[in-house]
Write an enzyme that holds these catalytic residues in place. Structure first.
Site, PDB file in Angstrom:
ATOM      1  N   GLY A 117       0.835  -1.194   0.000  1.00  0.00           N
ATOM      2  CA  GLY A 117       0.000   0.000   0.000  1.00  0.00           C
ATOM      3  C   GLY A 117       0.872   1.247   0.000  1.00  0.00           C
ATOM      4  O   GLY A 117       1.871   1.308   0.711  1.00  0.00           O
ATOM      5  N   LEU A 322       5.591  -4.242  21.006  1.00  0.00           N
ATOM      6  CA  LEU A 322       4.990  -5.488  21.490  1.00  0.00           C
ATOM      7  C   LEU A 322       3.670  -5.713  20.768  1.00  0.00           C
ATOM      8  O   LEU A 322       2.924  -4.758  20.492  1.00  0.00           O
ATOM      9  CB  LEU A 322       4.728  -5.400  22.994  1.00  0.00           C
ATOM     10  CG  LEU A 322       5.976  -5.368  23.884  1.00  0.00           C
ATOM     11  CD1 LEU A 322       5.605  -5.028  25.318  1.00  0.00           C
ATOM     12  CD2 LEU A 322       6.722  -6.697  23.819  1.00  0.00           C
ATOM     13  N   HIS A 447      -3.691 -22.726  46.735  1.00  0.00           N
ATOM     14  CA  HIS A 447      -2.501 -23.453  47.195  1.00  0.00           C
ATOM     15  C   HIS A 447      -2.547 -24.879  46.662  1.00  0.00           C
ATOM     16  O   HIS A 447      -3.591 -25.513  46.703  1.00  0.00           O
ATOM     17  CB  HIS A 447      -2.467 -23.484  48.716  1.00  0.00           C
ATOM     18  CG  HIS A 447      -1.321 -24.295  49.252  1.00  0.00           C
ATOM     19  ND1 HIS A 447      -0.025 -23.818  49.244  1.00  0.00           N
ATOM     20  CD2 HIS A 447      -1.268 -25.558  49.762  1.00  0.00           C
ATOM     21  CE1 HIS A 447       0.772 -24.755  49.747  1.00  0.00           C
ATOM     22  NE2 HIS A 447       0.046 -25.818  50.060  1.00  0.00           N
TER      23      HIS A 447
HETATM   24  C1  LIG Z   1      11.636 -12.866  16.892  1.00  0.00           C
HETATM   25  C2  LIG Z   1      10.592 -11.955  17.468  1.00  0.00           C
HETATM   26  C3  LIG Z   1       9.892 -12.358  18.589  1.00  0.00           C
HETATM   27  C4  LIG Z   1       8.903 -11.549  19.115  1.00  0.00           C
HETATM   28  N1  LIG Z   1       8.238 -11.980  20.225  1.00  0.00           N
HETATM   29  C5  LIG Z   1       7.263 -11.211  20.762  1.00  0.00           C
HETATM   30  C6  LIG Z   1       6.520 -11.666  21.879  1.00  0.00           C
HETATM   31  O1  LIG Z   1       6.737 -12.766  22.388  1.00  0.00           O
HETATM   32  N2  LIG Z   1       5.541 -10.867  22.364  1.00  0.00           N
HETATM   33  C7  LIG Z   1       5.280  -9.630  21.824  1.00  0.00           C
HETATM   34  O2  LIG Z   1       4.388  -8.938  22.309  1.00  0.00           O
HETATM   35  N3  LIG Z   1       5.977  -9.171  20.768  1.00  0.00           N
HETATM   36  C8  LIG Z   1       6.945  -9.937  20.221  1.00  0.00           C
HETATM   37  N4  LIG Z   1       7.624  -9.490  19.110  1.00  0.00           N
HETATM   38  C9  LIG Z   1       7.311  -8.145  18.582  1.00  0.00           C
HETATM   39  C10 LIG Z   1       6.018  -8.186  17.759  1.00  0.00           C
HETATM   40  O3  LIG Z   1       6.179  -9.112  16.714  1.00  0.00           O
HETATM   41  C11 LIG Z   1       5.703  -6.801  17.208  1.00  0.00           C
HETATM   42  O4  LIG Z   1       5.673  -5.867  18.271  1.00  0.00           O
HETATM   43  C12 LIG Z   1       4.352  -6.795  16.533  1.00  0.00           C
HETATM   44  O5  LIG Z   1       4.316  -7.716  15.479  1.00  0.00           O
HETATM   45  C13 LIG Z   1       4.020  -5.401  15.995  1.00  0.00           C
HETATM   46  O6  LIG Z   1       2.780  -5.439  15.391  1.00  0.00           O
HETATM   47  P1  LIG Z   1       2.406  -4.420  14.222  1.00  0.00           P
HETATM   48  O7  LIG Z   1       1.008  -4.774  13.830  1.00  0.00           O
HETATM   49  O8  LIG Z   1       2.687  -3.035  14.633  1.00  0.00           O
HETATM   50  O9  LIG Z   1       3.425  -4.734  13.032  1.00  0.00           O
HETATM   51  P2  LIG Z   1       3.889  -6.058  12.299  1.00  0.00           P
HETATM   52  O10 LIG Z   1       3.510  -7.269  13.029  1.00  0.00           O
HETATM   53  O11 LIG Z   1       5.316  -5.854  11.959  1.00  0.00           O
HETATM   54  O12 LIG Z   1       3.023  -6.070  10.972  1.00  0.00           O
HETATM   55  C14 LIG Z   1       3.166  -5.106   9.987  1.00  0.00           C
HETATM   56  C15 LIG Z   1       2.697  -5.688   8.670  1.00  0.00           C
HETATM   57  O13 LIG Z   1       2.641  -4.647   7.708  1.00  0.00           O
HETATM   58  C16 LIG Z   1       3.079  -5.152   6.457  1.00  0.00           C
HETATM   59  N5  LIG Z   1       3.491  -4.012   5.644  1.00  0.00           N
HETATM   60  C17 LIG Z   1       4.535  -3.168   5.861  1.00  0.00           C
HETATM   61  N6  LIG Z   1       4.540  -2.189   4.924  1.00  0.00           N
HETATM   62  C18 LIG Z   1       3.465  -2.424   4.116  1.00  0.00           C
HETATM   63  C19 LIG Z   1       2.924  -1.758   3.002  1.00  0.00           C
HETATM   64  N7  LIG Z   1       3.471  -0.629   2.517  1.00  0.00           N
HETATM   65  N8  LIG Z   1       1.829  -2.278   2.419  1.00  0.00           N
HETATM   66  C20 LIG Z   1       1.253  -3.416   2.888  1.00  0.00           C
HETATM   67  N9  LIG Z   1       1.723  -4.076   3.969  1.00  0.00           N
HETATM   68  C21 LIG Z   1       2.808  -3.578   4.568  1.00  0.00           C
HETATM   69  C22 LIG Z   1       4.199  -6.097   6.832  1.00  0.00           C
HETATM   70  O14 LIG Z   1       4.408  -7.045   5.809  1.00  0.00           O
HETATM   71  C23 LIG Z   1       3.639  -6.734   8.107  1.00  0.00           C
HETATM   72  O15 LIG Z   1       2.910  -7.906   7.805  1.00  0.00           O
HETATM   73  C24 LIG Z   1       8.605 -10.294  18.524  1.00  0.00           C
HETATM   74  C25 LIG Z   1       9.294  -9.885  17.391  1.00  0.00           C
HETATM   75  C26 LIG Z   1      10.268 -10.703  16.853  1.00  0.00           C
HETATM   76  C27 LIG Z   1      10.998 -10.255  15.616  1.00  0.00           C
END
Ligand SMILES: Cc1cc2nc3c(=O)[nH]c(=O)nc-3n(C[C@H](O)[C@H](O)[C@H](O)COP(=O)(O)OP(=O)(O)OC[C@H]3O[C@@H](n4cnc5c(N)ncnc54)[C@H](O)[C@@H]3O)c2cc1C
Length: 468
Positions: A117, A322, A447
Site C-alpha cells: 500500500g 509489542l 494453594h
Molecule cells: C523474533 C521476534 C519475537 C517476538 N516476540 C514477541 C513476543 O513474544 N511478544 C510480543 O508482544 N511481541 C513480540 N515481538 C514483537 C512483535 O512481533 C511486534 O511488536 C508486533 O508484530 C508489531 O505489530 P504491528 O502490527 O505493529 O506490526 P507487524 O507485526 O510488523 O506487521 C506489519 C505488517 O505490515 C506489512 N506491511 C509493511 N509495509 C506495508 C505496506 N506498505 N503495504 C502493505 N503491507 C505492509 C508487513 O508485511 C507486516 O505484515 C517479537 C518480534 C520478533 C521479531
C-alpha cells in the site's frame, strides 16, 4: 481505474492492523486491509512471537528430556534431535494461525488486498505488487480513514550486513537447518536472549555480545541481573560492554570484531540490536507526514498523524514494540473513530521474556521510580519459599512489587521465575484497577500455586510475608 471505496483502509495485517480491521468491521465500518506478504498476521504470527515461542517450547522439551528428568525418577533413553520435525511443527503452527486471520477477515467481511500500500494523497492509496513500485497498480482505493500499521523490521548495525545465511536476523535464526556449533548473538535484548536460548538448548555454544554493561535494557535492573546469572549458569556466554565494529564471512565462518577486544569466530551470527519502523515507500510525504528522528510516525492521543483522517499504531509509532500493545492501540484507534472513546493505559502493558525461567514485568521499574523521586516501598519474595516451585523443581527467581510509599498503590511488578509470563496477568489487572499491595495481600491465592509468590511479595511490601 475507478477507486474502490471503503470507510477504513488498514495498511499492514500484523497484530495491530488485523485486530483493528476486525474491530472496525464489528463496529460497522466497511473495512479493507492491504498486506504485502503472502500470509496475514505480520511479524508476530509469521516471523516473531509465535514461531519463536514454538521453537522455545520444543527446545525446552528437548533439553528437559535430556537433562531434567532423572531427578523426577524418570529414566529416559538416549535423546536425539530431529530438527526438521521441530521446524516443521513451528511452520505448521504459523500456517494455522495466519490462515486463521484469513478466516476471521472473511467472517467479519474485511476486504483483503494483496500488495504494497502506498498513500498517494488524502484518503487515497494505491496497491502495488509486493515486488515494488513501477508496475501498474493492482488497485486504487479511496478511504475515509487510513490506518498505518506497517510495523517494524530488524535494525542494522554498521559493519554487520545480514547476508541471509551466516549473518542473519531473528527471521533466519527461526529456521537454521542445522544447530550452529557457535552462535554469536549481537544484542542482549529479549529477541537475542530468546533465540540464543533456543539454540543453546539444542546444543550450540552461544555467545552474546552487548554494548551496554547489562542485559535486557529497560527492564528492572535487579531482575535483569538475576536473569544474567541464571543464563550464565545454563552455559550462555556474555561479553558486556562489547562494541561490535564489523562481521566478515569467509569459508563458512564469520569473524566478529569488537572495539578493544579479541575478535570472535562463529559459524552463525544473529543480529538482534533492536527494530526500526517500516515507513519506506509508504508515501508519507504525499500527505505531509514526517517521521521523527528515530523513524517513528508521530501521533496524538487519538493515534491521528499530522494528516487528518490518517492514523498510525503499533511498532511504527513510539512506545514498546509489542504485539499486544499494537492490538490495544488498534482497537482504541477505531473505537475512537466510531464512538468517540478509546484509550490505552500504557502503565498496564506487560512485557514478557520467554527465557527459562521467564521474565515478566508491568509498570515502573525501581530505577524509574528512584530517578523520578517517587517514594516507594518494595516487597520481594523468592520462589524457593513456595511449595509449588519445589514440586515443579523450578525454584529460581523472585517476585518484586513496588508500591507507592504513602498510598500503597502498586506502581510496578517484576517477576523472574517459572511461568512469570502467566503470573504477570494478576499484576496487570491490579495496576489497571488501581489496586494497593494490601489488596493483593488480602486476596486468596490457590494453594499450591506459583501465584502464592505474588501474594507473599505483596505481604512483603508491608514487611509481613509468612513464608520468609
Ligand atoms: C523474533 C521476534 C519475537 C517476538 N516476540 C514477541 C513476543 O513474544 N511478544 C510480543 O508482544 N511481541 C513480540 N515481538 C514483537 C512483535 O512481533 C511486534 O511488536 C508486533 O508484530 C508489531 O505489530 P504491528 O502490527 O505493529 O506490526 P507487524 O507485526 O510488523 O506487521 C506489519 C505488517 O505490515 C506489512 N506491511 C509493511 N509495509 C506495508 C505496506 N506498505 N503495504 C502493505 N503491507 C505492509 C508487513 O508485511 C507486516 O505484515 C517479537 C518480534 C520478533 C521479531
Amino acid at each position: 481505474m475507478t477507486p474502490r471505496e471503503h470507510d477504513l483502509l488498514v495498511i499492514g495485517s500484523g497484530p495491530g492492523g488485523y485486530v483493528a480491521a476486525i474491530r472496525a468491521a464489528q463496529l460497522g465500518l466497511n473495512t479493507a486491509c492491504v498486506e504485502s506478504e503472502p500470509a496475514l498476521g505480520g511479524t508476530c504470527l509469521r516471523v516473531g512471537c509465535i514461531p519463536s515461542k514454538a521453537m522455545l517450547e520444543s527446545s525446552e522439551r528437548f533439553h528437559e528430556a535430556a537433562h531434567a528428568m532423572a531427578p523426577h525418577g524418570v529414566q529416559v533413553g538416549s535423546v536425539s534431535l530431529d530438527l526438521p520435525t521441530m521446524l516443521k511443527r513451528k511452520d505448521e503452527i504459523v500456517r494455522g494461525l495466519t490462515g486463521g486471520v484469513d478466516l476471521l477477515f472473511k467472517k467479519n467481511k474485511v476486504t483483503r488486498y494483496a500488495g504494497r500500500g502506498r498513500i498517494v494523497g488524502p484518503g487515497r492509496v494505491v496497491v502495488e505488487s509486493a515486488e515494488g513500485a513501477g508496475g501498474a497498480p493492482a488497485a486504487e482505493i479511496a478511504a475515509k480513514h487510513i490506518l498505518i500499521a506497517t510495523g517494524s523490521r530488524s535494525a542494522d548495525l554498521p559493519g554487520v550486513k545480514p547476508d541471509g545465511d551466516r549473518i542473519g536476523t531473528s527471521t533466519e535464526a527461526l529456521a537454521y537447518a542445522e544447530v550452529p556449533k557457535h552462535l554469536v548473538v549481537i544484542g542482549a535484548g529479549y529477541i537475542g536472549l530468546e533465540m540464543g536460548s533456543v539454540w543453546l538448548r539444542l546444543g550450540a555454544k552461544v555467545t552474546v555480545l552487548e554494548y551496554l554493561d547489562r542485559i535486557l535494557p529497560g527492564m528492572d535492573a535487579e531482575i535483569a541481573g538475576e536473569a544474567l546469572r541464571l543464563l550464565k549458569r545454563q552455559g550462555m556466554e556474555f561479553r558486556l560492554g562489547a562494541k561490535v565494529t564489523g562481521a566478515k564471512t569467509a569459508k563458512g565462518r564469520v569473524v566478529v570484531s569488537c572495539e578493544g577486544q579479541d575478535p570472535i569466530e562463529a559459524d552463525r551470527v544473529l543480529l538482534a540490536v533492536g527494530r526500526v519502523p517500516n515507513t519506506e515507500g509508504l508515501g508519507l510525504a504525499s500527505v505531509g507526514i514526517e517521521p521523527d528522528a528515530r523513524g517513528r510516525i508521530p501521533v496524538d492521543d487519538r493515534f491521528q498523524t499530522s494528516a487528518p483522517g490518517i492514523y498510525a499504531i503499533g511498532d511504527v509509532i513510539g512506545g514498546a514494540m509489542l504485539a499486544h500493545k499494537a492490538s490495544e492501540e488498534g482497537v482504541a484507534c477505531v473505537e475512537r473513530i466510531v464512538t468517540g472513546y478509546g484509550h490505552v493505559n500504557y502503565d498496564a502493558i506487560p512485557g514478557v521474556v520467554y527465557t527459562q525461567p521467564e521474565i515478566a514485568s508491568v509498570g515502573r521499574t525501581e530505577e524509574e521510580l528512584t530517578t523520578a523521586g517517587v517514594a516507594h516501598r518494595k516487597g520481594v519474595f523468592f520462589f524457593r519459599g513456595i511449595g509449588r516451585s519445589r514440586a515443579l523443581g523450578q525454584i529460581d527467581g523472585r517476585v518484586k512489587i513496588l508500591a507507592d510509599a504513602s498510598t500503597d498503590r502498586i506502581l510496578g511488578v517484576h517477576i523472574i521465575g517459572a511461568r512469570a509470563g502467566d503470573l504477570i496477568a494478576e499484576a496487570v489487572a491490579a495496576i489497571e484497577f488501581g489496586a494497593s499491595a494490601e489488596d493483593i495481600a488480602r486476596i486468596s491465592h490457590a494453594h499450591p500455586t506459583l501465584a502464592e509468590a505474588v501474594k507473599e511479595a505483596a505481604l512483603a511490601v508491608d514487611g509481613r510475608p509468612i513464608h520468609a
